[in-house]
Design a protein around this motif. Sequence first.
Motif, mmCIF file in Angstrom:
data_model
loop_
_atom_site.group_PDB
_atom_site.id
_atom_site.type_symbol
_atom_site.label_atom_id
_atom_site.label_comp_id
_atom_site.label_asym_id
_atom_site.label_seq_id
_atom_site.Cartn_x
_atom_site.Cartn_y
_atom_site.Cartn_z
ATOM 1 N N GLU A 129 8.558 178.154 87.249
ATOM 2 C CA GLU A 129 7.954 176.876 87.619
ATOM 3 C C GLU A 129 8.069 176.654 89.133
ATOM 4 O OE1 GLU A 129 6.240 174.156 85.911
ATOM 5 O OE2 GLU A 129 5.858 176.061 84.894
ATOM 6 N N PRO A 130 7.105 175.982 89.722
ATOM 7 C CA PRO A 130 7.145 175.753 91.176
ATOM 8 C C PRO A 130 8.322 174.881 91.581
ATOM 9 C CG PRO A 130 5.409 174.440 90.157
ATOM 10 C CD PRO A 130 5.912 175.381 89.102
ATOM 11 N N GLU A 131 8.826 175.153 92.764
ATOM 12 C CA GLU A 131 9.908 174.334 93.294
ATOM 13 C C GLU A 131 9.364 172.959 93.684
ATOM 14 O OE1 GLU A 131 11.267 176.551 96.603
ATOM 15 O OE2 GLU A 131 12.166 178.154 95.401
ATOM 16 N N LYS A 132 10.136 171.937 93.401
ATOM 17 C CA LYS A 132 9.734 170.595 93.775
ATOM 18 C C LYS A 132 10.095 170.366 95.236
ATOM 19 C CE LYS A 132 10.106 168.621 89.141
ATOM 20 N NZ LYS A 132 10.718 167.579 88.298
ATOM 21 N N TYR A 133 9.134 169.854 95.968
ATOM 22 C CA TYR A 133 9.357 169.652 97.396
ATOM 23 C C TYR A 133 8.588 168.411 97.828
ATOM 24 C CZ TYR A 133 10.176 170.952 102.275
ATOM 25 O OH TYR A 133 10.599 170.973 103.588
ATOM 26 N N VAL A 134 9.244 167.573 98.617
ATOM 27 C CA VAL A 134 8.611 166.354 99.114
ATOM 28 C C VAL A 134 8.412 166.478 100.622
ATOM 29 C CG1 VAL A 134 8.842 163.861 99.401
ATOM 30 C CG2 VAL A 134 9.645 164.957 97.285
ATOM 31 N N PHE A 135 7.156 166.320 101.046
ATOM 32 C CA PHE A 135 6.823 166.407 102.463
ATOM 33 C C PHE A 135 6.813 165.009 103.084
ATOM 34 C CE2 PHE A 135 4.957 170.267 100.695
ATOM 35 C CZ PHE A 135 5.297 171.228 101.643
ATOM 36 N N ASP A 136 7.409 164.888 104.253
ATOM 37 C CA ASP A 136 7.482 163.598 104.921
ATOM 38 C C ASP A 136 6.115 163.110 105.394
ATOM 39 O OD1 ASP A 136 10.217 163.550 104.570
ATOM 40 O OD2 ASP A 136 10.654 164.436 106.537
ATOM 41 N N ASN A 137 5.207 164.045 105.632
ATOM 42 C CA ASN A 137 3.906 163.659 106.189
ATOM 43 C C ASN A 137 2.820 163.481 105.124
ATOM 44 O OD1 ASN A 137 3.928 166.496 105.732
ATOM 45 N ND2 ASN A 137 2.146 166.733 107.071
ATOM 46 N N ILE A 138 3.214 163.420 103.863
ATOM 47 C CA ILE A 138 2.257 163.186 102.781
ATOM 48 C C ILE A 138 2.468 161.787 102.209
ATOM 49 C CG2 ILE A 138 1.469 163.903 100.488
ATOM 50 C CD1 ILE A 138 0.755 165.946 102.540
ATOM 51 N N ASP A 139 1.403 161.003 102.167
ATOM 52 C CA ASP A 139 1.446 159.691 101.506
ATOM 53 C C ASP A 139 1.121 159.933 100.036
ATOM 54 O OD1 ASP A 139 0.864 157.174 100.414
ATOM 55 O OD2 ASP A 139 0.209 156.386 102.364
ATOM 56 N N TYR A 140 2.149 160.029 99.225
ATOM 57 C CA TYR A 140 1.958 160.412 97.831
ATOM 58 C C TYR A 140 1.254 159.324 97.015
ATOM 59 C CZ TYR A 140 4.721 164.601 98.613
ATOM 60 O OH TYR A 140 5.163 165.818 99.070
ATOM 61 N N THR A 141 1.363 158.087 97.441
ATOM 62 C CA THR A 141 0.636 157.015 96.745
ATOM 63 C C THR A 141 -0.870 157.216 96.916
ATOM 64 O OG1 THR A 141 2.452 155.445 97.091
ATOM 65 C CG2 THR A 141 0.278 154.527 96.582
ATOM 66 N N LYS A 142 -1.277 157.501 98.145
ATOM 67 C CA LYS A 142 -2.697 157.771 98.409
ATOM 68 C C LYS A 142 -3.146 159.051 97.697
ATOM 69 C CE LYS A 142 -3.456 155.550 102.914
ATOM 70 N NZ LYS A 142 -3.845 155.813 104.336
ATOM 71 N N LEU A 143 -2.308 160.073 97.767
ATOM 72 C CA LEU A 143 -2.650 161.354 97.146
ATOM 73 C C LEU A 143 -2.854 161.202 95.648
ATOM 74 C CD1 LEU A 143 -2.941 164.460 97.181
ATOM 75 C CD2 LEU A 143 -0.451 164.594 96.984
ATOM 76 N N ASN A 144 -1.921 160.565 94.983
ATOM 77 C CA ASN A 144 -2.015 160.412 93.534
ATOM 78 C C ASN A 144 -3.204 159.544 93.140
ATOM 79 O OD1 ASN A 144 0.281 161.994 93.143
ATOM 80 N ND2 ASN A 144 1.670 160.241 93.258
ATOM 81 N N ALA A 145 -3.518 158.562 93.973
ATOM 82 C CA ALA A 145 -4.683 157.712 93.696
ATOM 83 C C ALA A 145 -5.966 158.517 93.822
ATOM 84 C CB ALA A 145 -4.702 156.528 94.660
ATOM 85 N N ALA A 146 -6.036 159.390 94.822
ATOM 86 C CA ALA A 146 -7.220 160.233 95.016
ATOM 87 C C ALA A 146 -7.393 161.203 93.858
ATOM 88 C CB ALA A 146 -7.111 160.996 96.336
ATOM 89 N N VAL A 147 -6.291 161.779 93.400
ATOM 90 C CA VAL A 147 -6.346 162.704 92.266
ATOM 91 C C VAL A 147 -6.760 161.959 91.006
ATOM 92 C CG1 VAL A 147 -4.945 164.162 90.763
ATOM 93 C CG2 VAL A 147 -4.693 164.330 93.247
ATOM 94 N N GLU A 148 -6.170 160.814 90.773
ATOM 95 C CA GLU A 148 -6.502 160.018 89.584
ATOM 96 C C GLU A 148 -7.981 159.635 89.590
ATOM 97 O OE1 GLU A 148 -5.540 158.389 85.946
ATOM 98 O OE2 GLU A 148 -4.135 159.418 87.294
ATOM 99 N N ASN A 149 -8.509 159.338 90.769
ATOM 100 C CA ASN A 149 -9.905 158.911 90.892
ATOM 101 C C ASN A 149 -10.891 160.022 90.581
ATOM 102 O OD1 ASN A 149 -11.880 156.848 91.718
ATOM 103 N ND2 ASN A 149 -12.286 158.252 93.420
ATOM 104 N N ALA A 150 -10.437 161.275 90.591
ATOM 105 C CA ALA A 150 -11.324 162.401 90.291
ATOM 106 C C ALA A 150 -11.557 162.570 88.791
ATOM 107 C CB ALA A 150 -10.738 163.693 90.866
ATOM 108 N N PHE A 151 -10.786 161.839 87.979
ATOM 109 C CA PHE A 151 -10.882 161.952 86.528
ATOM 110 C C PHE A 151 -11.543 160.717 85.928
ATOM 111 C CE2 PHE A 151 -7.679 164.957 87.664
ATOM 112 C CZ PHE A 151 -7.695 165.942 86.689
#
Length: 448
Positions: A129-151
């Motif tokens: 399984e991929p390693e979990k990693y959190v990037f400081d320069n990623i806005d995960y709220t925006k990212l998850n909203a964009a991904v959710e909006n594709a469905f």
Amino acid sequence: MKKVFKFIGLVALAAVIYYGFETYPKLDLISGFSAKSIASGHFIDNRSVALIEKTDNDIDLIDLAKNSIDDAQRFATSSVYGLKERKAIYREGLGATLVNDDYDATKPYLVPKRTTANHNLAFPYGDQEPEKYVFDNIDYTKLNAAVENAFDKKGEIKKRTRSLLVIYKDKIIAEKYDTGFTKNSKILGWSMTKSITATYFGILQKQRNFDINKPVPFASWQNDDRKKITTNDLLHMNSGLEWEEDYGKISDATRMLFQSEDMTKPQMEKNLVGKPNNTWNYSSGTTNLLSGILRNQFKTHQEYLDFWYSSLIDKIGMHSMIVEQDMSGNYIGSSYGWATTRDWSKFGLLYLHKGNWNGDQIFDESWAKYVSTPTNDSNGIYGGHFWLNAGGRYPDAPKDLYSANGFQGQMVYIIPSLDMVIVRMGLKEEGEFDFNGMLKGILGSIKK
């Protein structure tokens, strides 16, 4: 009143006759598409006939087909109004093949030798399984909203995204699947397989000094100007050969995919209607011709079969992938590659890293530049069997983005300037699905 009813009856009869006249010649293609789709989806990804009919075969005219599966004998049959029955057989290691009445399904056949070494490494270089990693320069709220909006939202069937995977600096930062699909679901890439096929020429170029700029030595081309066509021209879809790529009617492409015994031949037999290297024309026939050229590089059929997996697919751990064959044993490099979303992303990562896979140089770095450089006469939208953003196809994405694209919106986006790969699998094309909007949303989550 009788005259009115008579007129209505004549109009209705004329409509039926016209519909029949227009549709009957297509029945062979309709039932062929359906049988192949049912057999592949069922035996490769364990989908039910009902699910395939509701999703993959939910296409105008294709939905007219009546389908059945024989699990014991491993084949599917389809017909339209009881006419033009077609059959697709499944063979382990080869996938499903649409066959005609003359095909002998009992004859022995070769299968590619696969390697499935279980590397004790995390994704993408191993099977863990991929390693979990959190990037400081990623806005995960925006990212998850964009991904959710594709469905699609519950009850909708508008966007029809099946999976979406976002990789940043080799780490999965977003991954979502539609109901009924998981990380283990094998999904048909359609024309993304073209980019797989082209890659073998980069590998051959590195391994054997294969010269893509030499004319293709077909005997049938030597008495006319086709003798000037190079492998480079074919890789750029710029051969000048006649070809009609239209899936809404009987065309060169549909006849090849649903009627040809040997899919490497239809493009070879076409006349020159343009000038090589100056007449861009998208052609699935060209890619299957390239598959035939690949086959000619090996002394035995077994070597040809093995090469596709040993030199690329299994070498980068795309162990879920299967590329299906035609009746003559050629890989259908234009259209029939299946893999999980994660494995499709590995292909994108290979190009993101310019052919280097965890220290192993699969093809020369220059090959990545070659496929992502615009070809003549394409207005910046096409390179070497990859689609490009050089012409601004996606205004809200970097110009260096390039991608493997497939029917119904299968996409592997490679974005070197952002160290990112995005994979979207689904059932809606550009024009029906907002790919630029999806990219804008995902890329907007990266803080500058």
